[in-house]
Design an enzyme around this catalytic site. Structure first.
Site, short mmCIF file in Angstrom:
data_model
loop_
_atom_site.label_atom_id
_atom_site.label_comp_id
_atom_site.label_asym_id
_atom_site.label_seq_id
_atom_site.Cartn_x
_atom_site.Cartn_y
_atom_site.Cartn_z
N PRO A 2 0.85 -1.17 0.00
CA PRO A 2 0.00 0.00 0.00
C PRO A 2 0.89 1.23 0.00
CG PRO A 2 0.01 -1.06 2.14
CD PRO A 2 0.76 -1.95 1.22
N GLU A 3 0.54 2.23 -0.72
CA GLU A 3 1.28 3.48 -0.67
C GLU A 3 0.72 4.29 0.49
OE1 GLU A 3 2.14 5.07 -4.56
OE2 GLU A 3 2.16 3.08 -5.43
N LYS A 52 4.73 5.83 4.66
CA LYS A 52 4.26 4.44 4.68
C LYS A 52 4.47 3.80 6.04
CE LYS A 52 5.73 4.39 -0.12
NZ LYS A 52 6.81 3.93 -1.02
N ARG A 154 13.96 10.64 9.40
CA ARG A 154 14.49 10.15 8.12
C ARG A 154 13.55 10.44 6.96
NH1 ARG A 154 15.03 4.67 10.54
NH2 ARG A 154 13.52 4.04 8.97
N ASN A 196 5.32 3.26 -6.28
CA ASN A 196 5.53 3.08 -7.72
C ASN A 196 4.32 3.47 -8.56
OD1 ASN A 196 7.30 2.45 -9.76
ND2 ASN A 196 6.64 0.30 -9.88
N ARG A 303 12.90 -0.79 -9.92
CA ARG A 303 11.43 -0.80 -10.01
C ARG A 303 11.04 -0.47 -11.43
NH1 ARG A 303 9.27 -0.18 -5.12
NH2 ARG A 303 7.57 -1.33 -6.04
#
Length: 313
Positions: A2-3, A52, A154, A196, A303
């Site tokens: 899942p994004e 995420k 981060r 993606n 990717r």
DNA sequence: GCCATATGTTGAC
DNA sequence: TCAACCTATGGCT
């Protein structure tokens, strides 16, 4: 995986069904037994998402930190408080909708406890009203508040938070970078939550060449890109699906044989069939919806990137 | 049953 | 730039 939009929905869902409740925390699979023991019997205070990453805060100042990675998924079940909840996680088919929890929705109180765990359940959260199972996550750990801050440090700005100044922060993060903008969008330090599907779709929507170095984006173009990510990802939160196209570009809705749930969604006229949900993602070899040019695909940092070589220049 | 594939990240070279 | 890692599924045979 899942994004960001799915993780945001997950956080909301955890707050809805488990917020303020005492949870039993276990690791049926065994790989998270030590971390689960630290949380077992404590109350869930809040659930939040950054990009995420999912953070579940407990009343002993410890946090369950989960990143689903490429394969992770949560499933839910329980009484009527779970009626609107859905399973969120690993990809099944392109454009698939979330599947509804197995909880009864009759509004009664007949929930009799969680089922025996099926498969490799890394962690199970259970309260008197229902349960949640996690499988296949890349990160599942019990951490302190200080460690939570380190994780957040981060990460770049999250379009689903969209604080004042974030558009400028995003634009600045692209400055001086010679990597292709398509690679930079996948870098969670630059923007948190894009994956993606969204990177390919958003670049198409802005008609940007994916191979353009980040530093070649004018400041105002970077800000427009940010605003489109904010818009389309917020739609994803509402829809529970990544839909980047508009009805103008949908073809053949309802003509092919489709599952009942999808047929119902199509009838409402608000959702496209899954093969209409995207402009370029997984459409290599097919004609571009806008200009008819064949959509291309190429590997980029491991990717697959999809784009229309004619529209995106 | 087997194999490729999947909305991801990390760390070694 | 790679491989490793985690799990489930759909399309083959």
């Amino acid at each position: 995986m899942p994004e960001g939009h799915s993780v945001r929905r997950l956080a909301r869902q955890f707050g809805d069904v488990f917020g303020g409740r005492r949870l039993s925390v276990s690791s049926p699979q065994g790989r998270f037994s030590a971390g689960a023991a630290l949380l077992d019997g404590h109350t869930l205070l809040a659930a939040e998402a950054h990009g995420k990453h999912l953070f579940l805060h407990f009343d002993n100042a410890l946090v369950l930190h989960v990143h689903l990675g490429l394969y992770g998924a949560w499933s839910f079940g329980g009484d009527s408080t779970f009626a609107g909840s859905s399973s969120i996680g690993a990809p099944r088919r392109v454009g698939e909708q979330e599947t509804f929890a197995e909880g009864n929705d009759d509004g009664d109180a007949s929930y009799a406890g969680p089922p025996a765990p099926v498969g490799a359940v890394r962690v199970r959260l259970a309260a008197t009203n229902g349960w949640a199972d996690l499988r296949g996550a890349t990160t599942c750990e019990t951490i302190t508040l200080a460690e939570t801050d380190m994780v957040r440090a981060r990460l770049g700005p999250d379009p689903l938070v969209n604080r004042r100044g974030d558009a400028g922060r995003f634009a600045a993060n692209l400055q001086g970078r010679k990597a292709p903008v398509a690679a930079l969008l996948m870098d969670q330090k630059i923007i948190a939550g894009v994956g993606n599907v969204y990177r390919a779709e958003v670049l198409f929507r802005r008609r940007l060449d994916p191979w353009l170095p980040g530093s070649n984006l004018a400041d105002n173009e970077a800000r427009k890109l940010w605003r489109d990510v904010v818009s389309v990802m917020n739609d994803g939160v509402s829809d529970g699906r990544i839909i980047t196209t508009t009805p103008k570009y949908w073809t053949g809705n309802g003509k092919a044989a489709r599952p009942a749930a999808e047929t119902a969604a199509l009838k409402s006229g608000t959702f496209p069939a899954r093969d209409n949900a995207h402009f370029v993602y997984k459409r290599d070899g097919l004609p571009c919806r806008v200009c008819g040019t064949t959509v291309l695909a190429a590997e980029l940092v491991g990717r697959k990137l999809y784009w229309c070589p004619s529209c995106q220049t």
